[in-house]
Design an enzyme around this catalytic site. Sequence first.
Site, PDB file in Angstrom:
ATOM      1  N   SER A  11      -0.338   1.834  -2.438  1.00  0.00           N
ATOM      2  CA  SER A  11       0.156   3.159  -2.784  1.00  0.00           C
ATOM      3  C   SER A  11       1.604   3.331  -2.329  1.00  0.00           C
ATOM      4  O   SER A  11       2.264   4.281  -2.739  1.00  0.00           O
ATOM      5  CB  SER A  11      -0.707   4.218  -2.096  1.00  0.00           C
ATOM      6  N   TYR A  42      -2.389   8.137  -1.366  1.00  0.00           N
ATOM      7  CA  TYR A  42      -3.576   8.125  -2.221  1.00  0.00           C
ATOM      8  C   TYR A  42      -4.787   8.659  -1.447  1.00  0.00           C
ATOM      9  O   TYR A  42      -5.738   9.148  -2.021  1.00  0.00           O
ATOM     10  CB  TYR A  42      -3.908   6.689  -2.649  1.00  0.00           C
ATOM     11  N   GLY A  43      -4.732   8.495  -0.141  1.00  0.00           N
ATOM     12  CA  GLY A  43      -5.907   8.724   0.693  1.00  0.00           C
ATOM     13  C   GLY A  43      -6.452  10.139   0.704  1.00  0.00           C
ATOM     14  O   GLY A  43      -7.579  10.367   1.123  1.00  0.00           O
ATOM     15  N   ASN A  74      -6.425  -0.199   1.530  1.00  0.00           N
ATOM     16  CA  ASN A  74      -7.844   0.011   1.846  1.00  0.00           C
ATOM     17  C   ASN A  74      -8.456   1.080   0.959  1.00  0.00           C
ATOM     18  O   ASN A  74      -9.605   0.970   0.527  1.00  0.00           O
ATOM     19  CB  ASN A  74      -7.990   0.448   3.306  1.00  0.00           C
ATOM     20  N   THR A  75      -7.675   2.124   0.702  1.00  0.00           N
ATOM     21  CA  THR A  75      -8.161   3.245  -0.099  1.00  0.00           C
ATOM     22  C   THR A  75      -8.540   2.757  -1.499  1.00  0.00           C
ATOM     23  O   THR A  75      -9.625   3.067  -2.011  1.00  0.00           O
ATOM     24  CB  THR A  75      -7.058   4.325  -0.178  1.00  0.00           C
ATOM     25  N   GLU A 152       5.888   6.388   5.508  1.00  0.00           N
ATOM     26  CA  GLU A 152       6.657   6.453   4.255  1.00  0.00           C
ATOM     27  C   GLU A 152       7.988   7.162   4.449  1.00  0.00           C
ATOM     28  O   GLU A 152       8.953   6.857   3.764  1.00  0.00           O
ATOM     29  CB  GLU A 152       5.849   7.162   3.162  1.00  0.00           C
ATOM     30  N   CYS A 184      -5.999   0.932   7.182  1.00  0.00           N
ATOM     31  CA  CYS A 184      -5.006   1.372   6.198  1.00  0.00           C
ATOM     32  C   CYS A 184      -3.822   0.450   6.392  1.00  0.00           C
ATOM     33  O   CYS A 184      -3.387   0.223   7.535  1.00  0.00           O
ATOM     34  CB  CYS A 184      -4.601   2.822   6.471  1.00  0.00           C
ATOM     35  N   THR A 185      -3.312  -0.107   5.311  1.00  0.00           N
ATOM     36  CA  THR A 185      -2.266  -1.124   5.461  1.00  0.00           C
ATOM     37  C   THR A 185      -0.934  -0.538   5.952  1.00  0.00           C
ATOM     38  O   THR A 185      -0.036  -1.285   6.330  1.00  0.00           O
ATOM     39  CB  THR A 185      -2.056  -1.889   4.138  1.00  0.00           C
ATOM     40  N   HIS A 186      -0.818   0.778   5.943  1.00  0.00           N
ATOM     41  CA  HIS A 186       0.383   1.395   6.528  1.00  0.00           C
ATOM     42  C   HIS A 186       0.352   1.357   8.068  1.00  0.00           C
ATOM     43  O   HIS A 186       1.394   1.412   8.700  1.00  0.00           O
ATOM     44  CB  HIS A 186       0.503   2.865   6.106  1.00  0.00           C
TER      45      HIS A 186
END
Length: 278
Positions: A11, A42-43, A74-75, A152, A184-186
């Site tokens: 995302s 997106y989450g 992941n989302t 972000e 979550c990849t962030h």
Amino acid sequence: MRNAPIGVMDSGVGGLTVVKEIWRQLPREAIVFYGDSLRCPYGNREPEEIRALSFRILDFLVEQGVKMLVIACNTATAVALEEARRRYAVPVVGVIAPGARAAIAATGNRNIGIIGTQATIRSNSYVKTLTQTQPELNLISRACPGFVDLVESGPLDVTTTLSVVAESLQAFQGSGIDTMILGCTHYPLLAPYLQEVLGSQVKLISSAEETARDVSLWLTEERLNRLGFDDPVHTFYTSGDTRKFVEIGQAWLQRSIDVRRYDVWEGAEGVAVTKERS
Ligand code: DGL
């Protein structure tokens, strides 16, 4: 096909945590990355919308002629992986099973924490995947909806970041977890803050390393490893601000990247997907 790139999606910039590991483990592979920063996060969205957003990006990557897809989100993995595997002819790798595997390998006391977006936590995907392999686990999971925006909007402000992280992780104080899944990849971009709040006794698990291992296994199994000795060419697309993407991306990847702005929804008819924050 062997010399085609690997398509990686997220995302936003979070998927770069997986790109970094693919580069480390498979330096000869070329990557096409798409990050939908315009519509991130997106989450907070409903599964149907996350699926529509994800498939649009995956379709775009397939149109670029990729030999494999990596859902570095992941989302999107939680709501779209199984359908994606049916929809595309190329192998599709997600991040949840690899993250769960890494956590099981890391825990000593079987008390594992899971943090992720609202959609990932609500899907219960980590809990299902973990308990399928190892039923005797103590799991505590919490959504941390503020984390993705922090990443972000980078660069991070230390005081704000620490206070958001501390507040979001309150449920884990005194919980006895020895392992925390960054679902979550962030979140690996927040690792120093997470570690400070949780304490050094808690191992932080990013699914990036195990996901890159899965990519490697698939490439070998399908005989898709890139051949030849020329340097791989990587392409990065973002639907958001390219300057910001370059700034966050280069700081994380520690190398220069060339980023193009492209919105996969541009020109699509009858689609009204806007950037919404809740
Ligand atoms: N990086 C993504 C994940 O792994 C999604 C973050 C978001 O857009 O909410 O879940």
